[in-house]
Design a protein around this motif. Structure first.
Motif, PDB file in Angstrom:
ATOM      1  N   SER A 293       0.826  -1.208   0.000  1.00  0.00           N
ATOM      2  CA  SER A 293       0.000   0.000   0.000  1.00  0.00           C
ATOM      3  C   SER A 293       0.860   1.257   0.000  1.00  0.00           C
ATOM      4  O   SER A 293       2.006   1.247   0.447  1.00  0.00           O
ATOM      5  N   THR A 294       0.266   2.343  -0.467  1.00  0.00           N
ATOM      6  CA  THR A 294       0.910   3.660  -0.404  1.00  0.00           C
ATOM      7  C   THR A 294       0.942   4.193   1.017  1.00  0.00           C
ATOM      8  O   THR A 294       1.655   5.162   1.292  1.00  0.00           O
ATOM      9  N   SER A 295       0.139   3.599   1.909  1.00  0.00           N
ATOM     10  CA  SER A 295      -0.191   4.109   3.233  1.00  0.00           C
ATOM     11  C   SER A 295      -1.194   5.255   3.107  1.00  0.00           C
ATOM     12  O   SER A 295      -1.532   5.691   2.004  1.00  0.00           O
ATOM     13  N   PHE A 296      -1.680   5.731   4.241  1.00  0.00           N
ATOM     14  CA  PHE A 296      -2.850   6.598   4.282  1.00  0.00           C
ATOM     15  C   PHE A 296      -2.537   8.060   3.952  1.00  0.00           C
ATOM     16  O   PHE A 296      -2.844   8.556   2.871  1.00  0.00           O
ATOM     17  N   THR A 297      -1.907   8.797   4.865  1.00  0.00           N
ATOM     18  CA  THR A 297      -1.727  10.240   4.673  1.00  0.00           C
ATOM     19  C   THR A 297      -0.386  10.609   4.060  1.00  0.00           C
ATOM     20  O   THR A 297       0.009  11.771   4.060  1.00  0.00           O
ATOM     21  N   THR A 298       0.319   9.630   3.519  1.00  0.00           N
ATOM     22  CA  THR A 298       1.611   9.913   2.890  1.00  0.00           C
ATOM     23  C   THR A 298       1.408  10.666   1.575  1.00  0.00           C
ATOM     24  O   THR A 298       0.366  10.590   0.937  1.00  0.00           O
ATOM     25  N   ASN A 299       2.450  11.377   1.176  1.00  0.00           N
ATOM     26  CA  ASN A 299       2.419  12.140  -0.084  1.00  0.00           C
ATOM     27  C   ASN A 299       2.997  11.266  -1.184  1.00  0.00           C
ATOM     28  O   ASN A 299       4.172  10.906  -1.147  1.00  0.00           O
ATOM     29  N   TYR A 300       2.189  10.908  -2.170  1.00  0.00           N
ATOM     30  CA  TYR A 300       2.682  10.022  -3.219  1.00  0.00           C
ATOM     31  C   TYR A 300       2.069  10.396  -4.557  1.00  0.00           C
ATOM     32  O   TYR A 300       1.015  11.028  -4.628  1.00  0.00           O
ATOM     33  N   ASP A 301       2.776  10.004  -5.603  1.00  0.00           N
ATOM     34  CA  ASP A 301       2.305  10.229  -6.963  1.00  0.00           C
ATOM     35  C   ASP A 301       2.761   9.053  -7.820  1.00  0.00           C
ATOM     36  O   ASP A 301       3.227   8.028  -7.298  1.00  0.00           O
ATOM     37  N   GLU A 302       2.667   9.200  -9.136  1.00  0.00           N
ATOM     38  CA  GLU A 302       3.032   8.100 -10.017  1.00  0.00           C
ATOM     39  C   GLU A 302       4.492   7.706  -9.843  1.00  0.00           C
ATOM     40  O   GLU A 302       4.832   6.516  -9.821  1.00  0.00           O
ATOM     41  N   ALA A 303       5.366   8.700  -9.682  1.00  0.00           N
ATOM     42  CA  ALA A 303       6.789   8.395  -9.520  1.00  0.00           C
ATOM     43  C   ALA A 303       7.041   7.622  -8.225  1.00  0.00           C
ATOM     44  O   ALA A 303       7.872   6.703  -8.186  1.00  0.00           O
ATOM     45  N   THR A 304       6.325   7.987  -7.173  1.00  0.00           N
ATOM     46  CA  THR A 304       6.475   7.288  -5.895  1.00  0.00           C
ATOM     47  C   THR A 304       6.063   5.827  -6.031  1.00  0.00           C
ATOM     48  O   THR A 304       6.756   4.912  -5.575  1.00  0.00           O
ATOM     49  N   VAL A 305       4.930   5.606  -6.673  1.00  0.00           N
ATOM     50  CA  VAL A 305       4.442   4.247  -6.873  1.00  0.00           C
ATOM     51  C   VAL A 305       5.465   3.422  -7.642  1.00  0.00           C
ATOM     52  O   VAL A 305       5.794   2.293  -7.271  1.00  0.00           O
ATOM     53  N   ASN A 306       5.977   3.997  -8.723  1.00  0.00           N
ATOM     54  CA  ASN A 306       6.981   3.287  -9.525  1.00  0.00           C
ATOM     55  C   ASN A 306       8.218   2.958  -8.704  1.00  0.00           C
ATOM     56  O   ASN A 306       8.776   1.850  -8.803  1.00  0.00           O
ATOM     57  N   SER A 307       8.670   3.918  -7.892  1.00  0.00           N
ATOM     58  CA  SER A 307       9.887   3.683  -7.099  1.00  0.00           C
ATOM     59  C   SER A 307       9.666   2.573  -6.078  1.00  0.00           C
ATOM     60  O   SER A 307      10.578   1.783  -5.811  1.00  0.00           O
TER      61      SER A 307
END
Length: 767
Positions: A293-307
């Protein structure tokens, strides 16, 4: 709720009246039920029948091993919905029902269970027992069935106006010496509920209180019976807490119905209970792999998901499902089903790239049944009448969770169609699974539903059922009957039909991990086969040692997800990318690989769990060893299927104490054999824990180094035998769950059964 002040006094402000005798009874026309007329004082003269209340107690043979008991005060009270969907798979024939009488009692039997009503004059005495006389289960005795008012009226005329008066029905079943009570949903306190007050009312209260997301009105007794309370409304239980020798069940209303189910084994009880409320749904083999999971209140975008996914791949940690939590949508727009265009400019293309690159097989997104008013979706749904209203016609709104949020009214068929169309848009984007969060804080005051036949109080718990059903069936319609997967938080009776469920918001502490174990064990005793937990804990940032201990526990649950609140759960962010063999990444890779190797065993056990309505993991020890008194009190260990014993570790040092029931047990890692029954203490690093294999087990494993969850479970496998006698068997299934063969090992085995295996398979005698 307590109606008495000790044994002798009634509680302040309460008037309680009890069934004092069975005055008369009538038989149902079909001969399968009795209706008992029970006045609230003994009738010794004709004048005694005046100016008193009576209770009707209706006992009916439902099907073999099951009786229903319904207590009613005023018969004219409306029967509002919603009601649990009973017998969704069809009702069995009641072929062994009978009613017999003699000078001592009248007995109604339903196959293996009977209720005997004493014929003694001026008595109230109902005994539930095995029909063959081998076992007495529980009883309804003096002052055990009654009604109560609060505030208590001083004369009957005051009950002419009930608007400011509460009316309750209650029953008290006896608790025998040494009897324990278990279940009632995902409860995080002591596993044995005797001595506890339990309120069945879904609430978003985390895992560290007496509140629960999943309140299931069903409990199992160590004496071989279970009780299902057939109402979705608030139920109050005093389990050996008002009277230490009784379980009191009370509801506000005029009727209380429950079913008593005779096993005698707990597995048989669950099988019959899930005939009543529904068998667990089947989930696909890919869902057993690791979810990230990305987790809840974390700041993420497409680049974060890919990393994240590229980092996991580089560390040889396969991710089966990637989950986008709340902020895949814009803030204040939950839940409008629209990807945040700034963070995810082309979500469909991104998801396709992730899958084609082999970084992930499936994608899941977070939703809830609430609509924040900042989104245009709220305006549309409000205009169309798709949201719950207040009694004055306003949309029901509050600022709890989302600003000005409204609640989707799933009693409106058009609202359901619209909601499903929103889900179909997600499926078109490439979403394969849905996390159905929330659904607990459902208002009951100043509320009007589209379906005017429902009682708002009954809708509170029931909402979890209808919400999850809508989403689950939408997934089935798109992907196939056995390919639907939820990640649901709220539940009530019957929601096991829509797997799977996870344990909610736990803290990143060893105490919270133990709470989660207790919650999973209790929920499993409500017919839920599949369960997961936020690995590492949801609230807070786990130190490396807790993360690694939780990884070991979490990968031995039926389903495994890394998830947190305000911090990421990819391993290298937890321990500054420790690259040693005891670092977070290496430990996660080892446990993920172990689960992949176990899939031939896990998936075969899953099919049996569904059939019987029992948990795959966490499976309470008492389900496998009901004759061992210790097993009914073990809440820090569990069975994974019928052959693997798991004891999570809650200490940084790796010290763990656990119990082995009678028999020989083989350590999966060291091959050391220990004999039970007895308690043992061990110390472990982070890549092992007490994982013991039961004697006479044939354990089929994937090949060494296998990291996939979905593969051919019959090819290149290792057939491991543990303390096998003359004959041991196991079931082999393919990756769709279809049975391929029954393997036999031992001196009396049919060697031809091994012909179902393919490739370079081998049989290994481990112990």
């Amino acid at each position: 709720m307590r109606f008495r002040d000790g044994m002798w006094l009634v509680a302040e402000g309460v008037r309680a009246e009890y069934a004092e005798e069975v005055y008369s009874f009538t038989k149902n026309e079909d001969g399968k039920g009795l209706s008992l007329l029970c006045p609230t004082r003994q009738i010794r003269s004709r004048g005694d029948v005046l100016n008193l209340s009576t209770l009707s107690v209706d006992i009916e043979a439902v099907f073999d091993g099951v009786l229903s008991v319904e207590t009613t005060h005023w018969q004219g009270a409306r029967r509002l919905g919603p009601n649990f969907e009973l017998f969704p798979g069809g009702k069995p024939e009641t072929s062994n029902a009978s009613i017999t009488s003699n000078e001592k009692a009248t007995t109604i039997s339903s196959g293996s269970i009977s209720a005997s009503i004493s014929s003694k004059a001026h008595s109230f005495d109902i005994r539930f027992h095995a029909t063959d006389g081998s076992k007495e289960l529980t009883s309804l005795l003096s002052r055990s069935v009654g009604l109560a008012y609060t505030p208590g009226p001083s004369n009957p005329l005051q009950t002419g106006d009930m608007r400011n008066m509460q009316h309750y029905i209650f029953t008290q079943t006896t608790l025998s010496v040494g009897e324990s009570v278990h279940g009632l949903g995902e409860r995080f306190g002591a596993f044995n509920k005797v001595g506890q007050t339990v309120t069945l009312w879904n609430a978003d209260g985390g895992t560290s209180s007496d509140q629960a997301y999943k309140n299931i009105p069903f409990w199992i007794s160590s004496r071989g019976y279970g009780v299902f309370i057939d109402t979705p409304e608030r139920v109050e239980l005093e389990i050996g807490s008002e009277r230490s020798c009784r379980v009191q069940t009370s509801i506000e209303g005029q009727r209380l119905k429950w079913y008593i189910i005779y096993g005698p084994s707990p597995k048989e009880i669950l099988n019959k209970y899930t005939i009543l409320t529904g068998k667990p749904g089947k989930v696909p083999s890919w869902s057993y792999g690791l979810w990230l999971s990305t987790s809840f209140t974390t700041n993420y975008d497409e680049a974060t998901v890919n990393s994240f996914l590229e980092g996991m791949q580089a560390r040889d940690i396969p991710v089966e499902v990637f989950h986008y939590d709340c902020f895949w949508m814009k803030a204040f727009h939950w839940c409008d089903f629209v990807f945040d265009a700034e963070k995810f400019p082309d979500p469909k293309a991104q998801i396709a790239r992730l899958k084609s690159a082999g970084l992930v097989k499936k994608v899941c997104v977070w939703i809830n049944p609430y609509l924040g008013q900042a989104s245009s979706v709220f305006k549309y749904a409000a205009e169309q009448g798709y949201l719950v209203k207040r009694k004055n016609g306003d949309i029901f709104q509050w600022d709890l969770w989302q600003t000005g949020m409204g609640l989707v009214d799933f009693t409106n068929p058009d609202a359901v169609k619209w909601y499903v169309s929103c889900l179909e848009g997600l499926f078109d984007t490439g979403v394969d699974a849905i996390k159905t969060d929330f659904g607990e804080r459902i208002p009951t005051l100043d509320v009007e539903w589209f379906d005017k036949s429902v009682d708002p109080k009954r809708m509170h718990n029931y909402y979890a059922f209808i919400y999850n059903k809508v989403v689950y069936e939408a997934l089935q319609a798109r992907y196939g009957k056995d390919e639907a997967v939820l990640f649901a938080r709220a539940a009530t009776a019957g929601t096991q039909r829509f797997p799977l469920q996870w344990g909610g918001d736990c803290e990143s502490t060893p105490e919270a991990m133990a709470e989660s174990v207790r919650g999973g064990l209790s929920l499993g005793l409500g017919g839920f086969s599949f369960w997961s937990v936020d690995i590492g804990g949801f609230e807070g940032s786990p130190p490396p040692w807790i993360y690694k201990r939780w990884v070991a526990f979490g990968l031995l649950c039926s389903h495994s997800r890394l998830h947190g609140s305000n911090s990421f759960r990819v391993p290298w962010t937890v321990d500054n990318d420790d690259k040693t063999d005891q670092g977070c990444s290496a430990v996660l890779a080892k446990w993920t690989t172990l689960k992949a190797r176990l899939m031939p065993y896990i998936y075969a056990q899953a099919q049996e769990s569904i059939k019987l309505g029992i948990p795959l993991s966490l499976r309470a020890m008492c389900l496998e060893f009901p004759e061992d008194p210790t097993s009914w009190f073990l809440d820090r260990q569990f069975m994974f299927g019928d052959s693997l014993l798991v004891a999570p570790i809650f200490e940084e040092s790796g010290t763990v104490e656990f119990y082995l029931p009678k028999g020989k047990w083989t350590n999966f890692f060291t091959k050391e054999v220990k004999a039970g029954p007895g308690w043992f203490t061990e110390e472990h690093k982070f890549d092992t824990l007490p994982l013991y294999v039961r004697e006479n087990t044939v354990l089929v494993l994937g090949k060494q180094g296998e990291t996939r969850t979905v593969y051919d479970y019959t090819e290149d496998v290792e057939v491991c035998t543990y303390q096998v006698g003359e004959l041991a068997t196991t079931t082999l299934v393919d990756s769709t769950g279809k049975e391929v063969a029954k393997l036999e090992v031992g001196s009396k085995a049919d060697k031809k059964s091994l012909d179902a295996l393919k490739g370079k398979w081998n049989v290994v005698q481990v112990s």
